[in-house]
Enzyme design. Structure first.
Site, PDB file in Angstrom:
ATOM      1  CD  GLU A  14      -2.778  -1.201   2.488  1.00 30.14           C
ATOM      2  OE1 GLU A  14      -2.706  -0.256   3.310  1.00 30.14           O
ATOM      3  OE2 GLU A  14      -3.562  -2.160   2.597  1.00 30.14           O
ATOM      4  CD  GLU A 254       8.023 -11.542  -5.527  1.00 31.08           C
ATOM      5  OE1 GLU A 254       7.651 -10.622  -6.285  1.00 31.08           O
ATOM      6  OE2 GLU A 254       7.328 -12.547  -5.299  1.00 31.08           O
TER       7      GLU A 254
HETATM    8  C1  LIG Z   1       7.228  -2.414 -10.905  1.00 29.94           C
HETATM    9  C2  LIG Z   1       6.771  -2.822  -9.533  1.00 29.94           C
HETATM   10  C3  LIG Z   1       5.876  -3.868  -9.402  1.00 29.94           C
HETATM   11  C4  LIG Z   1       5.405  -4.234  -8.140  1.00 29.94           C
HETATM   12  N1  LIG Z   1       4.482  -5.236  -8.040  1.00 29.94           N
HETATM   13  C5  LIG Z   1       3.899  -5.480  -6.837  1.00 29.94           C
HETATM   14  C6  LIG Z   1       2.818  -6.415  -6.728  1.00 29.94           C
HETATM   15  O1  LIG Z   1       2.392  -7.043  -7.704  1.00 29.94           O
HETATM   16  N2  LIG Z   1       2.229  -6.582  -5.518  1.00 29.94           N
HETATM   17  C7  LIG Z   1       2.655  -5.913  -4.398  1.00 29.94           C
HETATM   18  O2  LIG Z   1       2.077  -6.132  -3.335  1.00 29.94           O
HETATM   19  N3  LIG Z   1       3.691  -5.032  -4.469  1.00 29.94           N
HETATM   20  C8  LIG Z   1       4.318  -4.803  -5.649  1.00 29.94           C
HETATM   21  N4  LIG Z   1       5.354  -3.898  -5.743  1.00 29.94           N
HETATM   22  C9  LIG Z   1       5.744  -3.148  -4.549  1.00 29.94           C
HETATM   23  C10 LIG Z   1       7.113  -3.539  -4.004  1.00 29.94           C
HETATM   24  O3  LIG Z   1       7.043  -4.795  -3.389  1.00 29.94           O
HETATM   25  C11 LIG Z   1       7.565  -2.401  -3.059  1.00 29.94           C
HETATM   26  O4  LIG Z   1       7.900  -1.285  -3.875  1.00 29.94           O
HETATM   27  C12 LIG Z   1       8.719  -2.817  -2.206  1.00 29.94           C
HETATM   28  O5  LIG Z   1       8.344  -3.784  -1.251  1.00 29.94           O
HETATM   29  C13 LIG Z   1       9.334  -1.616  -1.447  1.00 29.94           C
HETATM   30  O6  LIG Z   1       8.346  -0.860  -0.805  1.00 29.94           O
HETATM   31  P1  LIG Z   1       8.329   0.733  -1.000  1.00 29.94           P
HETATM   32  O7  LIG Z   1       8.398   1.030  -2.462  1.00 29.94           O
HETATM   33  O8  LIG Z   1       7.189   1.264  -0.219  1.00 29.94           O
HETATM   34  O9  LIG Z   1       9.688   1.237  -0.382  1.00 29.94           O
HETATM   35  P2  LIG Z   1       9.969   1.521   1.147  1.00 29.94           P
HETATM   36  O10 LIG Z   1       9.559   0.380   1.994  1.00 29.94           O
HETATM   37  O11 LIG Z   1       9.449   2.869   1.497  1.00 29.94           O
HETATM   38  O12 LIG Z   1      11.566   1.558   1.158  1.00 29.94           O
HETATM   39  C14 LIG Z   1      12.323   2.687   0.702  1.00 29.94           C
HETATM   40  C15 LIG Z   1      13.801   2.365   0.943  1.00 29.94           C
HETATM   41  O13 LIG Z   1      14.027   2.158   2.368  1.00 29.94           O
HETATM   42  C16 LIG Z   1      14.645   0.898   2.562  1.00 29.94           C
HETATM   43  N5  LIG Z   1      14.210   0.327   3.843  1.00 29.94           N
HETATM   44  C17 LIG Z   1      12.933   0.209   4.309  1.00 29.94           C
HETATM   45  N6  LIG Z   1      12.943  -0.398   5.507  1.00 29.94           N
HETATM   46  C18 LIG Z   1      14.247  -0.664   5.805  1.00 29.94           C
HETATM   47  C19 LIG Z   1      14.916  -1.296   6.912  1.00 29.94           C
HETATM   48  N7  LIG Z   1      14.241  -1.797   7.956  1.00 29.94           N
HETATM   49  N8  LIG Z   1      16.266  -1.373   6.898  1.00 29.94           N
HETATM   50  C20 LIG Z   1      16.969  -0.879   5.840  1.00 29.94           C
HETATM   51  N9  LIG Z   1      16.391  -0.293   4.751  1.00 29.94           N
HETATM   52  C21 LIG Z   1      15.060  -0.197   4.739  1.00 29.94           C
HETATM   53  C22 LIG Z   1      14.182   0.047   1.389  1.00 29.94           C
HETATM   54  O14 LIG Z   1      15.047  -1.067   1.181  1.00 29.94           O
HETATM   55  C23 LIG Z   1      14.236   1.068   0.256  1.00 29.94           C
HETATM   56  O15 LIG Z   1      15.572   1.196  -0.197  1.00 29.94           O
HETATM   57  C24 LIG Z   1       5.871  -3.544  -6.990  1.00 29.94           C
HETATM   58  C25 LIG Z   1       6.791  -2.502  -7.131  1.00 29.94           C
HETATM   59  C26 LIG Z   1       7.239  -2.139  -8.379  1.00 29.94           C
HETATM   60  C27 LIG Z   1       8.212  -0.986  -8.499  1.00 29.94           C
END
Ligand SMILES: Cc1cc2nc3c(=O)[nH]c(=O)nc-3n(C[C@H](O)[C@H](O)[C@H](O)COP(=O)(O)OP(=O)(O)OC[C@H]3O[C@@H](n4cnc5c(N)ncnc54)[C@H](O)[C@@H]3O)c2cc1C
Length: 271
Positions: A14, A254
């Protein structure tokens, strides 16, 4: 689905819950024989094209901390569910052959018999799907890295500068050797994790290791492949720039590669 006739979508993320997926807030409330779902799932691959959506939603009270995996359930919603509203697709740097979109759920009514397993089982289901998905991503990353390496080798053995092929320069040959070694190591790592899976053994941390190593390798190989091609790598005449654009997302979805390190670290220290 196995026949390729139906497309599914996995809806965990989300806007406010990515890496911290258990903080999701989309809510489903039982009303007669239906769950009524309100919220929005972000980044849904196949969003707007899928035939059904696996929605991870909150049906119960969260844990004492107000979030967490407690009370998360998995609903299987058909694409024609009233109130299930796909938004316009994201404009992405790669992976353009698959749409990614937010799915708004505005009082969407999902029949209660479309609850997968039981209430509160959703987070476990979501996480188990990720283990298998990470193996798949690792395999794709190895394939993409191999394609970039093949292109780099082929270009380097044809392109001539200073009267010789650029492949004949040791600086170039050592670079290609390092790339080939990384690709081979990544392949061996994901196959090793896949063998554990096939044998019915636990393979979660190994899938994370394979995803982490293979996607970081893929990013490196696709970046260096552009370098090998020089200016030709930067333009669309060759596929190098596309390979580079396709590689990046695999370090993000993932579970980001930081999250893979968390999974691997916890498997070592919290048995
Ligand atoms: C093209 C695409 C397809 C996708 N398809 C799906 C799908 O089909 N279904 C679905 O559910 N999701 C999907 N996603 C979502 C994807 O799984 C998320 O983008 C991903 O899990 C990261 O979440 P976020 O983008 O909110 O980044 P955030 O969680 O906000 O992270 C931002 C940065 O902070 C870092 N970070 C966060 N927490 C920590 C920690 N504890 N320690 C160190 N670093 C940390 C992360 O590694 C990242 O570098 C998709 C994303 C993309 C771009």
């Amino acid at each position: 689905m196995l026949a390729g006739d139906l497309l599914g979508a996995y809806c965990l993320s989300e806007a406010g819950s990515g890496s911290d997926a258990a903080a999701l807030v989309t809510r489903a409330t039982l009303d007669g024989t239906d769950y009524v779902v309100d919220g929005a799932k972000a980044w849904v691959t196949h969003g707007g094209h899928a035939d059904f959506y696996n929605l991870m939603v909150r049906t119960g009270s969260p844990g004492a901390d107000g979030a967490g995996p407690h009370g998360i359930s998995c609903l299987l919603a058909a694409s024609d569910t009233p109130g299930l509203l796909p938004q316009p697709p994201e404009k992405k740097m790669g992976m353009r052959s698959a749409h990614t979109a937010t799915i708004v759920l505005d009082g969407a009514r999902v029949p209660a018999d479309r609850l997968i397993a039981g209430e509160g089982e959703g987070f476990r289901i979501a996480m188990s799907a990720l283990d298998g998905g990470r193996l798949g991503i690792a395999a794709v990353a190895v394939g993409l890295a191999q394609a970039a390496l093949d292109l780099a080798v082929s270009y380097a053995t044809e392109r001539r500068q200073f009267g010789s092929t650029i492949a004949s320069f040791q600086g170039m040959e050592f670079l290609l050797a390092d790339l080939a070694t990384q690709v081979e190591a990544a392949r061996a790592l994901y196959l090793s994790a896949a063998r554990l899976h096939d044998a019915g053994k636990p393979y979660g941390p190994q899938a994370s290791m394979a995803k982490l190593f293979a996607t970081d390798t893929c990013m490196r190989v696709t970046t260096d492949a552009i370098q090998v091609l020089g200016g030709a790598g930067y333009v669309e005449d060759y596929p190098a720039e596309r390979y580079f654009r396709e590689a990046k997302v695999m370090q993000i979805f993932e579970g980001t590669n930081q999250v893979q390190r968390i999974v691997i670290g916890r498997s070592l220290t919290r048995s």
